[in-house]
Design a protein around this motif. Sequence first.
Motif, PDB file in Angstrom:
ATOM      1  N   TRP A   1      -1.263   6.547  12.082  1.00 28.70           N
ATOM      2  CA  TRP A   1      -1.134   6.303  10.653  1.00 28.70           C
ATOM      3  C   TRP A   1      -1.897   7.407   9.946  1.00 28.70           C
ATOM      4  CZ3 TRP A   1       2.058   3.375   7.929  1.00 28.70           C
ATOM      5  CH2 TRP A   1       1.880   3.414   6.543  1.00 28.70           C
TER       6      TRP A   1
ATOM      7  N   ASP B   1       0.825  -1.209   0.000  1.00 26.97           N
ATOM      8  CA  ASP B   1       0.000   0.000   0.000  1.00 26.97           C
ATOM      9  C   ASP B   1       0.860   1.260   0.000  1.00 26.97           C
ATOM     10  OD1 ASP B   1      -2.482   1.411   2.317  1.00 26.97           O
ATOM     11  OD2 ASP B   1      -2.030   1.832   0.190  1.00 26.97           O
TER      12      ASP B   1
ATOM     13  N   TRP C   1       5.540  -5.884   3.767  1.00 30.10           N
ATOM     14  CA  TRP C   1       4.140  -5.445   3.889  1.00 30.10           C
ATOM     15  C   TRP C   1       3.235  -6.643   3.634  1.00 30.10           C
ATOM     16  CZ3 TRP C   1      -0.648  -4.662   1.642  1.00 30.10           C
ATOM     17  CH2 TRP C   1      -1.444  -3.662   2.218  1.00 30.10           C
TER      18      TRP C   1
ATOM     19  N   ASN D   1      -3.246   6.972  -0.141  1.00 29.09           N
ATOM     20  CA  ASN D   1      -3.634   6.602   1.210  1.00 29.09           C
ATOM     21  C   ASN D   1      -3.816   7.930   1.936  1.00 29.09           C
ATOM     22  OD1 ASN D   1      -3.549   6.065   4.021  1.00 29.09           O
ATOM     23  ND2 ASN D   1      -2.747   4.027   3.547  1.00 29.09           N
TER      24      ASN D   1
ATOM     25  N   ASN E   1       6.167  -6.121   8.482  1.00 25.10           N
ATOM     26  CA  ASN E   1       4.957  -5.376   8.859  1.00 25.10           C
ATOM     27  C   ASN E   1       3.700  -6.152   8.461  1.00 25.10           C
ATOM     28  OD1 ASN E   1       3.293  -2.949   9.516  1.00 25.10           O
ATOM     29  ND2 ASN E   1       2.859  -3.098   7.332  1.00 25.10           N
ATOM     30  N   GLU E   2       2.863  -6.440   9.484  1.00 29.28           N
ATOM     31  CA  GLU E   2       1.559  -7.069   9.235  1.00 29.28           C
ATOM     32  C   GLU E   2       1.672  -8.380   8.459  1.00 29.28           C
ATOM     33  OE1 GLU E   2      -1.359  -4.371   7.646  1.00 29.28           O
ATOM     34  OE2 GLU E   2      -1.567  -3.473   9.604  1.00 29.28           O
TER      35      GLU E   2
ATOM     36  N   GLU F   1       0.053   1.551  14.685  1.00 27.37           N
ATOM     37  CA  GLU F   1      -0.723   2.218  13.633  1.00 27.37           C
ATOM     38  C   GLU F   1      -2.173   2.347  14.072  1.00 27.37           C
ATOM     39  OE1 GLU F   1      -0.597   0.710   9.668  1.00 27.37           O
ATOM     40  OE2 GLU F   1       1.502   0.145   9.817  1.00 27.37           O
TER      41      GLU F   1
ATOM     42  N   TYR G   1     -11.830   0.212   9.447  1.00 23.87           N
ATOM     43  CA  TYR G   1     -12.021  -1.048   8.716  1.00 23.87           C
ATOM     44  C   TYR G   1     -12.990  -1.945   9.486  1.00 23.87           C
ATOM     45  CZ  TYR G   1      -7.975   0.335   5.943  1.00 23.87           C
ATOM     46  OH  TYR G   1      -7.116   1.017   5.122  1.00 23.87           O
TER      47      TYR G   1
ATOM     48  N   ARG H   1      -8.586   3.176  -2.861  1.00 18.13           N
ATOM     49  CA  ARG H   1      -7.928   4.384  -2.376  1.00 18.13           C
ATOM     50  C   ARG H   1      -8.382   5.585  -3.201  1.00 18.13           C
ATOM     51  NH1 ARG H   1      -7.087   2.386   1.927  1.00 18.13           N
ATOM     52  NH2 ARG H   1      -5.158   1.377   2.652  1.00 18.13           N
TER      53      ARG H   1
ATOM     54  N   TYR I   1      -7.371  -0.567  13.453  1.00 14.02           N
ATOM     55  CA  TYR I   1      -8.183   0.479  12.812  1.00 14.02           C
ATOM     56  C   TYR I   1      -9.641   0.355  13.212  1.00 14.02           C
ATOM     57  CZ  TYR I   1      -4.080   1.670  10.075  1.00 14.02           C
ATOM     58  OH  TYR I   1      -2.824   2.075   9.698  1.00 14.02           O
TER      59      TYR I   1
ATOM     60  N   HIS J   1       7.683   1.638   5.383  1.00 12.43           N
ATOM     61  CA  HIS J   1       7.933   0.291   5.902  1.00 12.43           C
ATOM     62  C   HIS J   1       9.233  -0.196   5.315  1.00 12.43           C
ATOM     63  CE1 HIS J   1       3.877  -0.082   7.534  1.00 12.43           C
ATOM     64  NE2 HIS J   1       3.408   0.366   6.383  1.00 12.43           N
TER      65      HIS J   1
ATOM     66  N   LYS K   1      -4.783   8.901   4.921  1.00 15.16           N
ATOM     67  CA  LYS K   1      -4.864   8.969   6.390  1.00 15.16           C
ATOM     68  C   LYS K   1      -3.821   9.935   6.960  1.00 15.16           C
ATOM     69  CE  LYS K   1      -6.687   4.260   6.807  1.00 15.16           C
ATOM     70  NZ  LYS K   1      -6.320   3.720   5.476  1.00 15.16           N
TER      71      LYS K   1
HETATM   72  C1  ADA Z   1      -1.775  -1.178   7.398  1.00 12.72           C
HETATM   73  C2  ADA Z   1      -0.401  -0.958   6.786  1.00 12.72           C
HETATM   74  C3  ADA Z   1      -0.194   0.464   6.352  1.00 12.72           C
HETATM   75  C4  ADA Z   1      -1.420   1.010   5.622  1.00 12.72           C
HETATM   76  C5  ADA Z   1      -2.623   0.940   6.569  1.00 12.72           C
HETATM   77  C6  ADA Z   1      -3.894   1.449   5.892  1.00 12.72           C
HETATM   78  O1  ADA Z   1      -1.756  -1.006   8.759  1.00 12.72           O
HETATM   79  O2  ADA Z   1       0.640  -1.302   7.676  1.00 12.72           O
HETATM   80  O3  ADA Z   1       0.935   0.480   5.485  1.00 12.72           O
HETATM   81  O4  ADA Z   1      -1.673   0.224   4.488  1.00 12.72           O
HETATM   82  O5  ADA Z   1      -2.837  -0.421   6.913  1.00 12.72           O
HETATM   83  O6  ADA Z   1      -3.950   2.645   5.627  1.00 12.72           O
HETATM   84  O7  ADA Z   1      -4.756   0.614   5.653  1.00 12.72           O
END
Ligand code: ADA
Length: 603
Positions: free
Chosen positions: A524, A147, A343, A545, A383-384, A479, A440, A540, A436, A318, A547
């Motif tokens: 985040w 992402d 990721w 992104n 990550n994740e 995050e 989400y 998106r 989140y 990341h 956020k």
């Molecule tokens: C995840 C990921 C981020 C970003 C975030 C999002 O936590 O680690 O890189 O993708 O979700 O905005 O959904």
Amino acid sequence: MKTRFGCAIGSYARHECRRVEPLDGVWEFTFHERAEPGKCPPMGRSSVMAVPQAFDATPAFRNRRGVGVYRKEIAIEPGTHAHLEFESVGMLATVLVDGEVAAQSRCSYLPFEAALPPSTARIREIVVLADNRFSESEAPLHAPYYDFRQYGGILGSVRLHHTGPTRLTSLRLQIESADDGRLCAEVEINDRSPRRLTANIFIDSVPLTEKHLEFRDGRATFPLRIPNPRVWSPRSPHLHTVRVFLPELQDDLQVRTGLRTITTDGGALRLNGEPLRLAGVNRHENFPGFGSAVPQAQMLSDLMLIRELGGNFVRGSHYPQKSGFLDLCDELGILVWEEMLGWQQDVRHFTNPAYRDGHRKALAEMVLNHVNHPCVIMWGFLNEAATEVEEARATLEESFEIVRLLDPTRPVTYATCKGENDRFLEMADVLCFNIYPGWYGCEEDDGNTLRHIAPAIRALSRWTARNPALKDRPLMISEIGAEGIYGLRDASAPFYSEDFQAEYLREVDRALSECPEISGIALWHFADVLTFAGGRNIKRPRGFNNKGLFNEYRQPKLAAAAAAELFQRFLGESGVPGGREEKPLVARAAGGTGQLSACDTLR
Ligand code: ADA
């Protein structure tokens, strides 16, 4: 030039006697969509490209995938030794010297070198192939589904080093005791044969001592004590320089260090023995028109914004950060989570030898390259990743093992999105959760989704506290956030409005105040970032992104004011200097209340 940060901002001389030439500037450039990976296509009718620059961030090559071919001729005294230092080339880099492959790099975010063997010719041809196509075999750490946009080009500085046949390759310092300035130094040369060399040591540019070092396998270690030691901390980020000059090689290398310790003690992080709370952001290395070739001036501007919000922490999400970024964090006293590119890796990766081998090697390089930076307080990776399945165990174990072997002085962790289903959290020194709630998973929700935030944070805190294997580790939310499209204002705060995003963060703020056992929060994220290319963009809006507390041009959203309030409450008196004393951009715009009224304009 001495400044209140103790040295020139953002850069310091790595060499005083070695001659190093910058090769940044304008290189010949052509682009080939169908070149074979690692093979040099004909230059053909060439154009030009800036170095550093992401060629696929420029109008002519935006969103195009293929091979950027860079070419430059340089003059070198015949018969002498030299090598090229590349800060960052993406994504698959091949360097040819006079038509012969001299180096390859398979991760955009790691520096590498290319040797120029002595030649009778004075003019040497350098060609760099920067391939931004995804390939599990050629560049297994990169993947198209991440992402965030991954760029092609010479994304960092290039330097030409003139040395003898044997030269210094690294100087690493491990802090034995911060208070009395005791270090263990390891110096490395590119000659593996046993040899004894004299070393002149300088501390803060003052001659300290002469040592006779025994090199074995290219390495020699020796104890060092810094006279008049000054501890490094966010409030007083004092740096010391250590320089080694080897007269027999007529070569030198200078590095900086910060005398500090970072430890975990029960549920707390401790910096120099004092409890440490972290409040800050996740930040991608990206700016419009530059992609991930972000100028250091922009890096500094970003860090000053984070500091102005009152944050003391940045997670380099990341992937490894450039040394210039970490230099700035060292000087500003901003704490950094440095992590390996990754990721949402899954079983396909854990069972892929090329991926695991590439990940292990890249992890080692990241640690070895950045171990001297006092701002780096924790290492992360994967990550994740799919850490809810047993297949992840071996990859996690080998990742923790190699980082701890190379650097036993810092906590090591990974950010999980698997919550209570994560099977391996006891491997981590710090428990880090990406969550989140209220964003989400609310697709079926018809009410105020913000009501999910506090229960989710409380549940996480209670679950870890009840778990004997986890309860004595610091807990961090690595995050959390929601999308807010810059300029979309609506007092009814619908999804994607700036108002909703700000209200989301205020709810996070309220929830955190009920869970004082949480040691860290990383929102985040810092600024909106260009993401996927292709069908996944449907998730998106505008392909970003959104956020970010700021939009991609670092214009503050309503969320920035909410984040400033959150950081101030979370850090309280331990807040960073200059965070809230000076009127932050966002608070100024809101007339000092930190709350922006609907009619306020930040534009
Ligand atoms: C995840 C990921 C981020 C970003 C975030 C999002 O936590 O680690 O890189 O993708 O979700 O905005 O959904």
